[in-house]
Design a protein around this motif. Sequence first.
Motif, short mmCIF file in Angstrom:
data_model
loop_
_atom_site.label_atom_id
_atom_site.label_comp_id
_atom_site.label_asym_id
_atom_site.label_seq_id
_atom_site.Cartn_x
_atom_site.Cartn_y
_atom_site.Cartn_z
N GLY A 1 -4.05 10.94 21.73
CA GLY A 1 -3.54 10.18 20.60
C GLY A 1 -2.10 9.73 20.80
N ALA A 2 -1.50 9.24 19.71
CA ALA A 2 -0.13 8.76 19.79
C ALA A 2 0.56 8.90 18.44
CB ALA A 2 -0.10 7.31 20.23
N PHE A 3 1.86 9.15 18.49
CA PHE A 3 2.75 9.15 17.32
C PHE A 3 3.84 8.14 17.56
CE2 PHE A 3 1.72 13.71 16.12
CZ PHE A 3 1.31 13.41 14.85
N THR A 4 4.35 7.56 16.50
CA THR A 4 5.55 6.74 16.60
C THR A 4 6.31 6.84 15.30
OG1 THR A 4 6.43 4.62 17.38
CG2 THR A 4 4.66 4.52 15.76
N LEU A 5 7.60 6.63 15.38
CA LEU A 5 8.45 6.53 14.20
C LEU A 5 8.59 5.06 13.89
CD1 LEU A 5 10.38 7.92 12.18
CD2 LEU A 5 12.20 7.62 13.88
N ALA A 6 8.48 4.72 12.62
CA ALA A 6 8.57 3.32 12.21
C ALA A 6 9.48 3.21 11.01
CB ALA A 6 7.18 2.77 11.89
N ALA A 7 10.06 2.02 10.84
CA ALA A 7 10.96 1.78 9.71
C ALA A 7 10.76 0.38 9.16
CB ALA A 7 12.41 1.97 10.15
N MET A 8 11.13 0.22 7.90
CA MET A 8 11.03 -1.07 7.23
C MET A 8 12.26 -1.26 6.35
SD MET A 8 7.04 -0.71 6.02
CE MET A 8 6.76 -2.39 5.50
N THR A 9 12.58 -2.51 6.06
CA THR A 9 13.61 -2.85 5.09
C THR A 9 12.91 -3.34 3.83
OG1 THR A 9 15.18 -3.45 6.83
CG2 THR A 9 15.61 -4.32 4.62
N ILE A 10 13.04 -2.56 2.75
CA ILE A 10 12.32 -2.85 1.52
C ILE A 10 13.32 -2.99 0.37
CG2 ILE A 10 10.52 -2.04 -0.07
CD1 ILE A 10 9.52 -2.57 2.82
N PRO A 11 13.23 -4.07 -0.41
CA PRO A 11 14.10 -4.18 -1.59
C PRO A 11 13.88 -2.98 -2.52
CG PRO A 11 12.95 -6.25 -1.19
CD PRO A 11 12.34 -5.22 -0.28
N GLU A 12 14.96 -2.50 -3.11
CA GLU A 12 14.90 -1.30 -3.96
C GLU A 12 13.84 -1.40 -5.05
OE1 GLU A 12 15.48 2.48 -4.68
OE2 GLU A 12 16.60 1.44 -3.10
N ASP A 13 13.73 -2.57 -5.68
CA ASP A 13 12.77 -2.72 -6.78
C ASP A 13 11.33 -2.76 -6.30
OD1 ASP A 13 13.19 -5.27 -5.63
OD2 ASP A 13 12.74 -6.29 -7.52
N GLU A 14 11.10 -2.88 -5.00
CA GLU A 14 9.74 -2.90 -4.43
C GLU A 14 9.41 -1.58 -3.71
OE1 GLU A 14 7.52 -5.73 -3.47
OE2 GLU A 14 8.46 -7.07 -4.91
N PHE A 15 10.42 -0.72 -3.56
CA PHE A 15 10.27 0.44 -2.69
C PHE A 15 9.05 1.31 -3.05
CE2 PHE A 15 10.96 4.52 -0.79
CZ PHE A 15 11.49 4.21 0.45
N ASP A 16 8.95 1.72 -4.30
CA ASP A 16 7.85 2.61 -4.69
C ASP A 16 6.48 1.97 -4.47
OD1 ASP A 16 9.63 4.61 -5.37
OD2 ASP A 16 9.60 4.14 -7.50
N HIS A 17 6.37 0.70 -4.79
CA HIS A 17 5.10 -0.02 -4.61
C HIS A 17 4.73 -0.09 -3.12
CE1 HIS A 17 1.84 -2.84 -5.08
NE2 HIS A 17 2.45 -3.69 -4.27
N VAL A 18 5.70 -0.44 -2.28
CA VAL A 18 5.42 -0.55 -0.84
C VAL A 18 5.14 0.84 -0.26
CG1 VAL A 18 6.36 -1.25 1.41
CG2 VAL A 18 6.71 -2.70 -0.61
N ALA A 19 5.85 1.86 -0.73
CA ALA A 19 5.58 3.23 -0.25
C ALA A 19 4.13 3.62 -0.55
CB ALA A 19 6.55 4.21 -0.89
N GLU A 20 3.64 3.28 -1.74
CA GLU A 20 2.24 3.56 -2.08
C GLU A 20 1.30 2.82 -1.13
OE1 GLU A 20 1.41 2.76 -6.19
OE2 GLU A 20 3.00 4.10 -6.88
N GLN A 21 1.60 1.56 -0.85
CA GLN A 21 0.76 0.77 0.06
C GLN A 21 0.73 1.41 1.45
OE1 GLN A 21 2.76 -3.07 -0.53
NE2 GLN A 21 0.78 -3.87 -1.21
N VAL A 22 1.90 1.76 1.96
CA VAL A 22 2.00 2.36 3.30
C VAL A 22 1.25 3.69 3.33
CG1 VAL A 22 3.60 3.36 4.99
CG2 VAL A 22 4.13 1.15 3.92
N ASN A 23 1.44 4.50 2.30
CA ASN A 23 0.83 5.84 2.27
C ASN A 23 -0.68 5.81 2.11
OD1 ASN A 23 3.34 6.99 2.59
ND2 ASN A 23 3.63 7.39 0.43
N GLU A 24 -1.26 4.65 1.78
CA GLU A 24 -2.71 4.54 1.72
C GLU A 24 -3.35 4.60 3.11
OE1 GLU A 24 -3.60 0.95 -0.42
OE2 GLU A 24 -2.86 1.75 -2.31
N PHE A 25 -2.57 4.34 4.13
CA PHE A 25 -3.10 4.38 5.49
C PHE A 25 -3.22 5.83 5.95
CE2 PHE A 25 -1.56 0.10 5.17
CZ PHE A 25 -2.42 -0.64 5.97
N PRO A 26 -4.40 6.25 6.40
CA PRO A 26 -4.57 7.64 6.84
C PRO A 26 -3.72 7.98 8.07
CG PRO A 26 -6.53 6.34 7.35
CD PRO A 26 -5.63 5.47 6.52
N GLU A 27 -3.24 6.98 8.77
CA GLU A 27 -2.42 7.21 9.96
C GLU A 27 -0.98 7.63 9.62
OE1 GLU A 27 -5.51 4.04 10.87
OE2 GLU A 27 -4.04 4.35 9.28
#
Length: 143
Positions: A60-86
């Motif tokens: 398998g493989a691991f990687t560290l990833a980062a994104m630039t998210i506007p503060e008012d979108e952060f929680d929504h985008v975090a939920e979207q990202v966390n939906e991925f089982p990876e």
Amino acid sequence: DRKIMNQLQRGFPICPRPYEEAAKSLGITESELIRRIESMLNDKTLTRFGPMYQIEKAGGAFTLAAMTIPEDEFDHVAEQVNEFPEIAHNYERAHRLNMWFVLGTESPEEIEATIEKIENKTGYKVYNMPKLEEFYVGLFFQV
């Protein structure tokens, strides 16, 4: 709970009854240890309880990833990202790249495909920061 977290960070017995063995050294019963761990997972004191693997040794493989998210979108985008089982875990940092997460896949080829899916779902660019070298630091967080 603190005593449990501090002790189990340092190791977990590998034997036929690991919870019983760990409980003895904590001065509690096996069922109490299991109940306390389940309670900490349920109330989100702990987000995970389990071993750490060198996934690359299993293909398998691991990687560290980062994104630039506007503060008012952060929680929504975090939920979207966390939906991925990876996604292993996701956290906010005070930086231009304010959302960081660890992505784990069954094969190295799946990393880029998963990043592309996250970008398509969220509408934001994912910066892939693969591991170049690994160091063992014996990480421990005193609780």
